[in-house]
Every structure is written in C-alpha cells, then in structure tokens.
Design an enzyme around this catalytic site. Structure first.
Site, mmCIF file in Angstrom:
data_model
loop_
_atom_site.group_PDB
_atom_site.id
_atom_site.type_symbol
_atom_site.label_atom_id
_atom_site.label_comp_id
_atom_site.label_asym_id
_atom_site.label_seq_id
_atom_site.Cartn_x
_atom_site.Cartn_y
_atom_site.Cartn_z
ATOM 1 N N GLY A 45 0.839 -1.186 0.000
ATOM 2 C CA GLY A 45 0.000 0.000 0.000
ATOM 3 C C GLY A 45 0.870 1.229 0.000
ATOM 4 N N GLN A 50 2.808 9.961 1.662
ATOM 5 C CA GLN A 50 4.115 9.308 1.631
ATOM 6 C C GLN A 50 4.944 9.728 0.422
ATOM 7 O OE1 GLN A 50 2.249 5.248 2.448
ATOM 8 N NE2 GLN A 50 4.313 5.065 3.322
ATOM 9 N N CYS A 98 6.553 -0.139 7.196
ATOM 10 C CA CYS A 98 6.045 1.018 6.451
ATOM 11 C C CYS A 98 7.162 1.544 5.563
ATOM 12 C CB CYS A 98 5.576 2.093 7.425
ATOM 13 S SG CYS A 98 4.914 3.564 6.634
ATOM 14 N N LEU A 99 6.815 1.883 4.337
ATOM 15 C CA LEU A 99 7.817 2.420 3.418
ATOM 16 C C LEU A 99 8.391 3.745 3.917
ATOM 17 C CD1 LEU A 99 6.077 1.582 0.019
ATOM 18 C CD2 LEU A 99 7.947 0.338 1.144
ATOM 19 N N HIS A 140 -3.871 0.867 8.112
ATOM 20 C CA HIS A 140 -2.499 1.373 8.085
ATOM 21 C C HIS A 140 -2.387 2.537 7.095
ATOM 22 C CE1 HIS A 140 1.996 0.922 8.114
ATOM 23 N NE2 HIS A 140 1.811 1.540 6.950
ATOM 24 N N GLU A 141 -2.882 2.338 5.872
ATOM 25 C CA GLU A 141 -2.796 3.399 4.858
ATOM 26 C C GLU A 141 -3.670 4.589 5.240
ATOM 27 O OE1 GLU A 141 -0.408 3.338 2.809
ATOM 28 O OE2 GLU A 141 0.065 1.241 3.207
ATOM 29 N N HIS A 144 -2.179 7.270 7.433
ATOM 30 C CA HIS A 144 -1.355 8.281 6.761
ATOM 31 C C HIS A 144 -2.176 9.515 6.399
ATOM 32 C CE1 HIS A 144 2.432 6.160 6.445
ATOM 33 N NE2 HIS A 144 1.821 5.094 5.973
#
Length: 183
Positions: A45, A50, A98-99, A140-141, A144
């Site tokens: 995702g 991000q 997480c990226l 999670h996404e 953000h």
C-alpha cells in the site's frame, strides 16, 4: 514515474490530508505514479502523503497476503476521500512495516473489522466492510491520511525503545532499496 518516498521526520507525514475532487489536476498520472512507486518499493500500500502530497488518496494491492487469505489474491483498490465509519472487534497484534519507516517493524494492535466509505478512481462512492488482513492494510494506509504512522500506535515502552532508530531515520541514517526524501 517513480516518486521519492518521504520518511519519518518529514512534516507532510504529520499533516491531515485534504479531500480532492474529480478535477484534481493530474489525478490519472498521479495514481499511475502511486502504483508504480509502490510496486518499485515492494509495498502492499502507499498513501499520497508518503510521496509528499497531502491529499486523501491511497492505493493497495494485497496479493502478497493471498497465502493467508485467498480473498486477497485480487485485492487491488484505489481509495479516494476515504472515511472509516466503524471499527469493531478485539484489537489484535500484527507485525507491520512502512515504506516511510525503512527497516523498522513492530507489532501494532488494530481492530479486525472496519466499515469504510470511499470513492474509487472514477469517483464512484462505495461503502464496504472489510476484515482480517485487508482491514489491517486499509487502516495502516488510512492512518497516513490523518497524519499518523504505525509508531504512533505503539505503547509508551515500545515508543521509547524505537526512539533512537526514529531519530537516526529523521537524520537520514537508514537504508532503503528505493528513493527516499526527508523534509
């Protein structure tokens, strides 16, 4: 186009993202860039903040979790202007990464079921319920979009234990196999 991923310490990751309209300039190209960036970084995702855009958009492709839940084999969605309407069930831990937090993984507690309202890439509105890993990835996404990272959901003790790693990350001391940006 592969975009740089903003990492911990970047102010855009702490902002509450804004809704967009169908006339959002360059939306089609931006969505393509989100997908391309996510795949390049081996993510499941990726949210607009991000990549430096404080707008309520995220993409998910959960096929990597199909061995845990066969329903995820074709779970590929775009979420625009999403709002979680309901969370239910007993929160349970799941190891998340997480990226925007390269190299950091921790157990995070989240509810197993959600109800969410969102628009797809054609601005068609949906209200759907998800459970299990799909619900977890969406949450999670979604975090953000509200200026939260998974480390914000850790216990006080866990936060203290990762504080040094986060401080180093904010100074650019980390390793990632994808292009990153601080600030």
């Amino acid at each position: 186009m592969i975009l740089p991923i903003y990492v911990y310490g970047s102010p855009v990751l702490k902002k509450v993202a804004e809704d967009i309209t169908p006339d959002y300039e360059g939306l089609t190209d931006f969505l393509k860039d989100l997908w391309e960036t996510m795949y390049h970084a081996d993510g499941v995702g990726l949210a607009a903040p991000q990549v430096g855009k404080s707008v309520r958009v995220f993409v998910i492709d959960a096929k990597g979790f199909a061995d845990e839940d066969e329903r995820l084999a074709d779970f590929k969605k775009t979420f625009i202007n999403a709002r979680i309407l309901e969370r239910s069930g007993e929160p349970y831990p799941f190891n998340e990464g997480c990226l925007s937090l390269p190299g950091l993984r921790e157990d995070v507690y989240r509810e197993p079921k959600i109800k969410i309202k969102y628009q797809d890439e054609n601005f068609v509105e949906h209200v759907e319920e998800f459970d299990g890993v799909a619900a977890r990835i969406i949450q999670h996404e979604y975090d953000h979009l509200d200026g939260n990272l998974f480390v914000d959901r850790l216990s006080s003790l866990k936060k203290r234990l990762v504080r040094g790693k986060l401080a180093a990350m904010a100074k650019g001391k980390f390793s990632a196999d994808y292009r990153c940006k601080i600030g």
